[in-house]
Structures are given as C-alpha cells and as structure tokens.
Design a protein around this motif. Structure first.
Motif, PDB file in Angstrom:
ATOM      1  N   ASP A   1     -14.768   9.343  23.528  1.00 48.75           N
ATOM      2  CA  ASP A   1     -16.001   9.537  23.063  1.00 48.75           C
ATOM      3  C   ASP A   1     -15.603   8.984  21.734  1.00 48.75           C
ATOM      4  OD1 ASP A   1     -17.150  11.590  24.261  1.00 48.75           O
ATOM      5  OD2 ASP A   1     -16.408  13.114  23.081  1.00 48.75           O
ATOM      6  N   PHE A   2     -14.550   8.131  21.348  1.00 46.53           N
ATOM      7  CA  PHE A   2     -14.677   7.580  20.426  1.00 46.53           C
ATOM      8  C   PHE A   2     -14.952   5.972  19.759  1.00 46.53           C
ATOM      9  CE2 PHE A   2     -11.412   5.530  17.011  1.00 46.53           C
ATOM     10  CZ  PHE A   2     -11.522   6.488  16.099  1.00 46.53           C
ATOM     11  N   THR A   3     -16.141   5.714  18.994  1.00 45.91           N
ATOM     12  CA  THR A   3     -17.482   5.142  19.304  1.00 45.91           C
ATOM     13  C   THR A   3     -17.273   4.301  17.306  1.00 45.91           C
ATOM     14  OG1 THR A   3     -19.387   6.084  19.034  1.00 45.91           O
ATOM     15  CG2 THR A   3     -18.326   5.589  21.402  1.00 45.91           C
ATOM     16  N   GLU A   4     -18.095   3.300  16.585  1.00 48.88           N
ATOM     17  CA  GLU A   4     -17.713   3.090  16.492  1.00 48.88           C
ATOM     18  C   GLU A   4     -18.594   4.216  14.886  1.00 48.88           C
ATOM     19  OE1 GLU A   4     -20.127   2.324  18.624  1.00 48.88           O
ATOM     20  OE2 GLU A   4     -21.120  -0.142  18.433  1.00 48.88           O
ATOM     21  N   LYS A   5     -19.472   5.189  16.060  1.00 55.57           N
ATOM     22  CA  LYS A   5     -20.246   6.290  14.874  1.00 55.57           C
ATOM     23  C   LYS A   5     -18.438   7.283  14.399  1.00 55.57           C
ATOM     24  CE  LYS A   5     -23.967   8.489  13.900  1.00 55.57           C
ATOM     25  NZ  LYS A   5     -25.341   8.941  14.768  1.00 55.57           N
ATOM     26  N   GLN A   6     -17.953   7.573  15.758  1.00 54.72           N
ATOM     27  CA  GLN A   6     -16.536   8.618  15.470  1.00 54.72           C
ATOM     28  C   GLN A   6     -15.452   7.847  13.987  1.00 54.72           C
ATOM     29  OE1 GLN A   6     -18.596   7.687  18.106  1.00 54.72           O
ATOM     30  NE2 GLN A   6     -18.599  10.316  17.782  1.00 54.72           N
ATOM     31  N   TYR A   7     -15.336   6.022  14.102  1.00 53.98           N
ATOM     32  CA  TYR A   7     -14.334   6.105  13.967  1.00 53.98           C
ATOM     33  C   TYR A   7     -15.213   6.103  12.235  1.00 53.98           C
ATOM     34  CZ  TYR A   7     -12.676   0.993  12.323  1.00 53.98           C
ATOM     35  OH  TYR A   7     -10.991   0.280  11.096  1.00 53.98           O
ATOM     36  N   CYS A   8     -16.599   5.564  11.843  1.00 51.29           N
ATOM     37  CA  CYS A   8     -16.621   5.782  10.103  1.00 51.29           C
ATOM     38  C   CYS A   8     -16.468   7.076  10.032  1.00 51.29           C
ATOM     39  CB  CYS A   8     -18.052   5.221  10.189  1.00 51.29           C
ATOM     40  SG  CYS A   8     -18.645   3.661  10.850  1.00 51.29           S
ATOM     41  N   LYS A   9     -16.471   7.897  10.560  1.00 50.56           N
ATOM     42  CA  LYS A   9     -17.307   9.460  10.453  1.00 50.56           C
ATOM     43  C   LYS A   9     -15.193   9.813   9.810  1.00 50.56           C
ATOM     44  CE  LYS A   9     -20.753  12.093  12.535  1.00 50.56           C
ATOM     45  NZ  LYS A   9     -21.158  12.981  13.326  1.00 50.56           N
ATOM     46  N   ALA A  10     -14.369   9.457  10.938  1.00 47.07           N
ATOM     47  CA  ALA A  10     -12.420   9.545  10.511  1.00 47.07           C
ATOM     48  C   ALA A  10     -12.740   8.866   9.144  1.00 47.07           C
ATOM     49  CB  ALA A  10     -11.868   9.018  12.185  1.00 47.07           C
ATOM     50  N   VAL A  11     -13.025   7.544   9.110  1.00 43.30           N
ATOM     51  CA  VAL A  11     -12.715   7.321   7.611  1.00 43.30           C
ATOM     52  C   VAL A  11     -12.815   7.697   6.497  1.00 43.30           C
ATOM     53  CG1 VAL A  11     -13.425   4.434   6.757  1.00 43.30           C
ATOM     54  CG2 VAL A  11     -12.381   4.502   9.587  1.00 43.30           C
ATOM     55  N   LYS A  12     -14.072   7.454   7.166  1.00 43.22           N
ATOM     56  CA  LYS A  12     -15.220   8.625   5.360  1.00 43.22           C
ATOM     57  C   LYS A  12     -14.390  10.169   5.319  1.00 43.22           C
ATOM     58  CE  LYS A  12     -19.159   6.041   5.621  1.00 43.22           C
ATOM     59  NZ  LYS A  12     -20.367   7.071   6.203  1.00 43.22           N
ATOM     60  N   ALA A  13     -14.141  10.787   6.312  1.00 45.23           N
ATOM     61  CA  ALA A  13     -13.336  12.289   6.075  1.00 45.23           C
ATOM     62  C   ALA A  13     -11.786  11.799   5.569  1.00 45.23           C
ATOM     63  CB  ALA A  13     -13.342  12.841   7.607  1.00 45.23           C
ATOM     64  N   SER A  14     -11.180  11.118   6.444  1.00 44.38           N
ATOM     65  CA  SER A  14      -9.935  10.239   5.281  1.00 44.38           C
ATOM     66  C   SER A  14      -9.503  10.684   3.952  1.00 44.38           C
ATOM     67  CB  SER A  14      -8.804   9.857   6.264  1.00 44.38           C
ATOM     68  OG  SER A  14      -8.619   8.774   5.475  1.00 44.38           O
ATOM     69  N   VAL A  15     -11.258   9.212   2.984  1.00 40.86           N
ATOM     70  CA  VAL A  15     -10.153   9.021   1.648  1.00 40.86           C
ATOM     71  C   VAL A  15     -11.198  10.152   1.286  1.00 40.86           C
ATOM     72  CG1 VAL A  15     -10.684   6.715   2.783  1.00 40.86           C
ATOM     73  CG2 VAL A  15     -12.966   8.329   1.987  1.00 40.86           C
ATOM     74  N   LYS A  16     -11.863  10.969   1.907  1.00 36.09           N
ATOM     75  CA  LYS A  16     -12.875  12.752   0.428  1.00 36.09           C
ATOM     76  C   LYS A  16     -11.595  12.763   0.831  1.00 36.09           C
ATOM     77  CE  LYS A  16     -17.154  12.268   0.390  1.00 36.09           C
ATOM     78  NZ  LYS A  16     -17.343  11.991  -0.832  1.00 36.09           N
ATOM     79  N   ALA A  17     -10.935  13.003   1.808  1.00 32.88           N
ATOM     80  CA  ALA A  17      -9.682  14.157   1.482  1.00 32.88           C
ATOM     81  C   ALA A  17      -8.605  13.613   0.207  1.00 32.88           C
ATOM     82  CB  ALA A  17      -9.155  14.043   3.193  1.00 32.88           C
ATOM     83  N   LEU A  18      -8.942  12.481   0.121  1.00 33.14           N
ATOM     84  CA  LEU A  18      -7.308  11.734  -0.117  1.00 33.14           C
ATOM     85  C   LEU A  18      -8.107  12.022  -1.994  1.00 33.14           C
ATOM     86  CD1 LEU A  18      -6.020   9.328   1.787  1.00 33.14           C
ATOM     87  CD2 LEU A  18      -4.847  11.015   0.580  1.00 33.14           C
ATOM     88  N   GLU A  19      -9.034  11.625  -2.017  1.00 34.52           N
ATOM     89  CA  GLU A  19      -9.756  12.390  -3.435  1.00 34.52           C
ATOM     90  C   GLU A  19      -8.450  12.970  -3.967  1.00 34.52           C
ATOM     91  OE1 GLU A  19     -13.397  11.495  -3.871  1.00 34.52           O
ATOM     92  OE2 GLU A  19     -13.748   9.218  -3.558  1.00 34.52           O
ATOM     93  N   LYS A  20      -8.758  14.113  -3.307  1.00 35.65           N
ATOM     94  CA  LYS A  20      -8.082  14.937  -4.334  1.00 35.65           C
ATOM     95  C   LYS A  20      -6.822  15.400  -3.746  1.00 35.65           C
ATOM     96  CE  LYS A  20     -12.053  17.611  -1.852  1.00 35.65           C
ATOM     97  NZ  LYS A  20     -11.916  17.492  -0.670  1.00 35.65           N
ATOM     98  N   SER A  21      -6.295  14.008  -3.938  1.00 40.17           N
ATOM     99  CA  SER A  21      -4.735  13.735  -4.112  1.00 40.17           C
ATOM    100  C   SER A  21      -4.427  13.149  -5.052  1.00 40.17           C
ATOM    101  CB  SER A  21      -4.269  13.497  -2.319  1.00 40.17           C
ATOM    102  OG  SER A  21      -4.593  12.316  -2.876  1.00 40.17           O
ATOM    103  N   GLY A  22      -3.121  12.879  -4.690  1.00 42.88           N
ATOM    104  CA  GLY A  22      -2.446  11.950  -6.205  1.00 42.88           C
ATOM    105  C   GLY A  22      -2.413  10.924  -5.698  1.00 42.88           C
ATOM    106  N   ALA A  23      -2.472  10.544  -4.599  1.00 41.20           N
ATOM    107  CA  ALA A  23      -2.302   8.927  -4.389  1.00 41.20           C
ATOM    108  C   ALA A  23      -3.325   7.937  -4.404  1.00 41.20           C
ATOM    109  CB  ALA A  23      -2.325   9.409  -2.391  1.00 41.20           C
TER     110      ALA A  23
END
Ligand code: BES
Ligand code: MN
Ligand code: ZN
Length: 501
Positions: free
Chosen positions: A83-105
């Motif tokens: 099921d991994f299309t553009e839409k899922q790809y962008c969702k994964a990217v967004k989830a990843s950067v959102k979660a990292l905003e709370k980290s020290g990286a």
C-alpha cells in the motif's frame, strides 16, 4: 532548514539522528537492514519485543544503538509495503519530522528517499520528502510576543537526504530545488491566510504583490478605485463600498515564456474579511472569514513558486481584493449592480460577494487573450458540504482543461474533484429585476455559484476551483493549508514542459 543530498552508509553516518523505515510486516528497509547488521541485530530485537509494529506513522526513537556513530536512530512505520504510495510516503515523512521536533536532534539524516514508492524516480521522491518536511514543520508565530514563540526544544536545522547511488545525486538536487520553490509558495500562502484581517488588508496584499515582483523581477499593476470606476467594475466596487479599506485590483505579469505564447491567467478571490455585509453572517467562527482571501493568497504563492523556479511560461495573476462589511454605504439586498461586462446583477444576498468581485476580474481577463483562465476562491459553504475538507471543487467549461487540473492535483497530492455545471442549473439564477440574481437558492449552492461565474467566462477556456473546504483547517489545528498552490504550480510546470517540448 538547510537541506543537502548525500550518499553515505547508514552505519557510518555522523549526525544527531538517522531516520529509517520499517514495514508493518516487520520487513526492514535497506538502511534499517544495514543498521541491524552493524548493530548485531539490535533493530530486529526491538521489533521482536513489540516496541515498533511498523504501522504507518508510528515512530520510535532509539539512543546509542551499538555499532553506530550516530547518537540516535528513529524508526518510522511505513505500513504495508503493497500500500506504500506517495500519500503513505508523505505521511511517514511528516510523522517522522513531527516526532523529532520533540527530540534534541537538530542535524538529521533521512534514509526514506531510498524506499520504493510505486515506480517513482529519485527526483519525485526527494521533492515529496522535502515538501512534506517543510509542510510539517511550518510555524506561524510572526505576531506572537517573542517570549511565547512556540520554540520546540531544538528544531531540525539541517536535513541530509541520503541517496543510494551517487549517480542519483543530480536528479535528487533537482527534486530538492523544485520542492523548495514550491514550499516557499505554500508557506507564503499559509502566512497570508493566517495573518489577522486588521493586518492583511487589500493594501497589504497589494504591497506583497509589489514585493514579489521586485524580488523576482516581473511587473505588477495595482488599480485603485478611480481606475476601477473608469473600467466600469460596478459589481466589484459594489461589494467594496461598505468598507473603510480601499479596494485594490492587483495585476501581476510574469512573462518568462515565448513572446507569442498566450498566457494562463490565475484569478484569486481576495476578500480580506467577509462579514456577510448587510446579510450579516452568524457570529460563531466568523473569525475564520479572514481566510476568505485564500484564493488571492494561492495566486501570490503560486507566483512565488514559479518565479523561484524561473519557470519559462507566461502567467498573469489577477486579484480583486476588498472587505465585505456592513455599513451605511454598504450594498443592500435588492440593489442592482452593473458589472464590467454590462450584465446587471440583482444582489439578493450580500454574503454571496465572492462571485461579485470575481465576475469583473473574469471580464478583465479577456484582454490577455488567455490560453486558459483559472479562478481560485473560497466561494461557497455548500462546497464544504459537498466535498468536505479533502477535495477542492473543480468546475470548467472545457473538459481538457479540467483533466489537466485534475491530473496536476493527483500528482501534487492536492486533489480536486470534477463537479457538474450543466445548463440545467442556470435558471436558478433568474431574476425578475436584472439579468441575473447573485444567488440560486439552497440547492446545489456550489454549482449555481460556478454557473454565475461561467456567464462571465464565455470567451476562453476557464476553470473554477472552489477551495472553501481545503484552504484552511478549523479547530485545534486552525491554520492555512497553502492549498491549492501545489496543484496550480504542478499545472503550470506541466504546461511549461509541454510548450517547450
Ligand atoms: N466566503 C463565503 C464562503 C464560505 C463560507 C467559505 C464558509 C468557507 C466557509 C462566501 O462568501 C459566502 O458567504 N457564501 C455564501 C453564499 C450564499 C449566501 C449563497 C454561503 O456559502 O453561505
Ligand atoms: Mn460571503
Ligand atoms: Zn466570501
């Protein structure tokens, strides 16, 4: 945020955090496998323990993974591989950067562009990744007091995008700069929408257009009330007459295509605040009517994007902008206005003002002998009822143009849906006292609005995008979306490719 393209190995990467993907089947992406190998099966163990199920948008931050130089590894769930299309790809990217905003990286290296996404090439994948990242990290705190600005612990300041082959670097760089140009346009559209209506006035929009023109070296005209009176724009002026803010009619000339090439004209509704006028709106959520200039914002945003790309195409932007206010001088229900086309309009509801300012802009557009005219407007609440907040309503008098726009929306992940505009609906606009009424009753509200506009767009191929449901979000996440800048930019890029091939 600074972006760069690199081709290194995950195990040797030296940044604050590396991002790798994991599927729901627990299958590891290529980079995740490399890390797993370097760390003696550390990643597999974490997954076996059930701490990362690979579901789309799940994230898990690991620290001090053995065998790696990098301090952190973020695992991102990708969902099902099939099921991994553009839409899922962008969702994964967004989830990843959102979660990292709370980290020290702050310096992060992403290995997500290596993931297979349908048959997409690296240019598209890097463009989607960049765009999704910038969309997810957008913040509007221009007018918050400095001390309370929503500073995340440590924002991502540098993002390195890994590519598998060094031969992919050039295409990846191209994808990166496409997306940065687009994101700059999207961000401008969001900012203009989010600004309060006492700041983002018609005059402010005109200043923004002049600023863009200066930065990117194209021509802008701003027509004032007197010039509009001379042109006979009685319909536009009728809406503006109840406001203390002077109306502006902005015309942008981006002419970087071949000299003889007929331009595309974009027309954006620029009501900087819509109270409804004498047909006053109810009070709840009226603040959101500051977003009634999002059509105009999307035209400005699209101009920014194509100018940053230096797109070789002729494009004209037309923005009628004013406020819709109740006042002693305001237009009344029952008033009849004479539009620039000569057609007369009985104003049965002063809250149906968008079409009244757009019709004169559509008539004005005739002078450019356009190859196509696309208007963009937060035009009807009825469109939100019909399509919700996912698709923009698309209406057109030309099927080929409609198809082009639909396709651009699919590619840009900024979708529109083709709505009917049959002649059967036209009689709903009949008036006993003028050539037409400005409303068609409760039924099919978005269609009768489009039918109204179609009467002023007979001389060219025309499409109308009703963005009432897509231009901004309400509730806790209230904010401009920047839509449909991605759709419009993609549409123009495709046109430029066509005319130069
Ligand atoms: N700007 C509004 C449309 C709108 C309303 C967009 C709510 C998004 C959310 C437009 O000017 C308007 O008021 N339209 C009226 C038309 C009606 C009077 C025929 C509407 O949709 O109610
Ligand atoms: Mn209105
Ligand atoms: Zn409006």
């Amino acid at each position: 945020m600074e972006f760069s393209i690199k081709n290194t190995s995950a195990a040797k990467e030296l940044s604050d955090c590396i991002i790798v993907g994991v599927y729901e089947s627990h299958q590891l992406s290529v980079a995740a496998q490399a890390i797993d190998l370097a760390s003696n099966g550390f990643i597999s163990k974490v997954i076996e323990r059930g701490d990362m199920d690979g579901k789309l948008e799940a994230t898990l931050l690991l620290h001090d993974v053995p065998g790696l130089i990098c301090e952190r590894v973020q695992l991102v769930g990708l969902g099902k591989a099939e099921d991994f299309t553009e839409k899922q790809y962008c969702k994964a990217v967004k989830a990843s950067v959102k979660a990292l905003e709370k980290s020290g990286a702050s310096h992060v290296t992403s290995f997500l562009a290596e993931l297979p996404v349908k048959a997409l090439g690296i240019r598209r994948k890097v463009a989607y990744l960049t765009e999704a990242t910038l969309d997810a990290t957008y913040k509007f705190d221009a007018i918050k007091r400095k001390e309370v600005k929503s500073a995340p612990k440590k924002a991502i300041t540098q993002l390195t995008i890994h590519v598998e082959l060094s031969s992919e670097k050039q295409q990846a760089e191209a994808g990166l700069s496409d997306a940065q140009a687009l994101a700059a346009g999207v961000s401008l559209a969001k900012d203009l929408g989010n600004l309060p209506p006492n700041v983002c006035t018609p005059t402010y929009l005109a200043t923004q257009a002049l600023l863009l023109a200066k930065t990117y070296n194209f021509k802008v005209e701003v027509l004032e009330r007197e010039a509009l009176q001379k042109l006979g724009m009685g319909s536009f002026l009728g809406v503006s007459q109840g406001s203390e803010e002077p109306p502006k009619f902005i015309v942008m000339h981006y002419l970087k295509g071949k000299k003889q090439q007929k331009p595309v004209v974009l027309v954006g509704k620029g009501i900087t605040f819509d109270t409804g006028g004498i047909s006053l709106k109810p009070g709840s959520e009226m603040d959101e009517m500051k977003y009634d200039m999002c059509g105009a914002a999307s035209v400005l945003g699209t101009f920014k994007a194509i100018a940053a790309m230096d797109l070789p195409l002729n494009v004209i932007g037309v923005i009628p902008t004013c406020e819709n206010m109740p006042d002693g001088r305001a237009v009344r229900p029952g008033d009849v206005l004479t539009s620039m086309s000569g057609l007369t309009i009985e104003v049965l509801n002063t809250d149906a003002e968008g079409r009244l300012i757009l019709c004169d802009a559509l008539t004005y557009a005739e002078r450019f002998e356009p190859s196509a005219v696309v208007d963009i407007a937060t035009l009807t609440g009825a469109c939100v009822i019909a399509l919700g907040h996912h698709a923009t309503g698309l209406f057109s008098n030309n099927d080929a143009l409609a198809q082009e726009l639909l396709q651009a929306g699919e590619t840009a992940l900024d979708r529109a849906w083709h709505m009917p505009m049959w002649d059967d609906y036209q009689p709903l606009l009949d008036s006993n006292f003028a050539d037409m009424a400005n409303i068609g009753g409760r039924a099919a509200g978005s269609i009768t609005a489009a039918c109204f506009l179609s009467r002023f767009a007979k001389k060219y191929h025309w499409a109308h995008l009703d963005i009432a449901g897509t231009a901004w979000k309400s509730g806790k996440e209230k904010g401009g979306t920047g839509r449909p800048v991605p759709l419009l930019t993609e549409f123009l890029v495709a046109r430029a490719n066509q005319s130069n091939s």
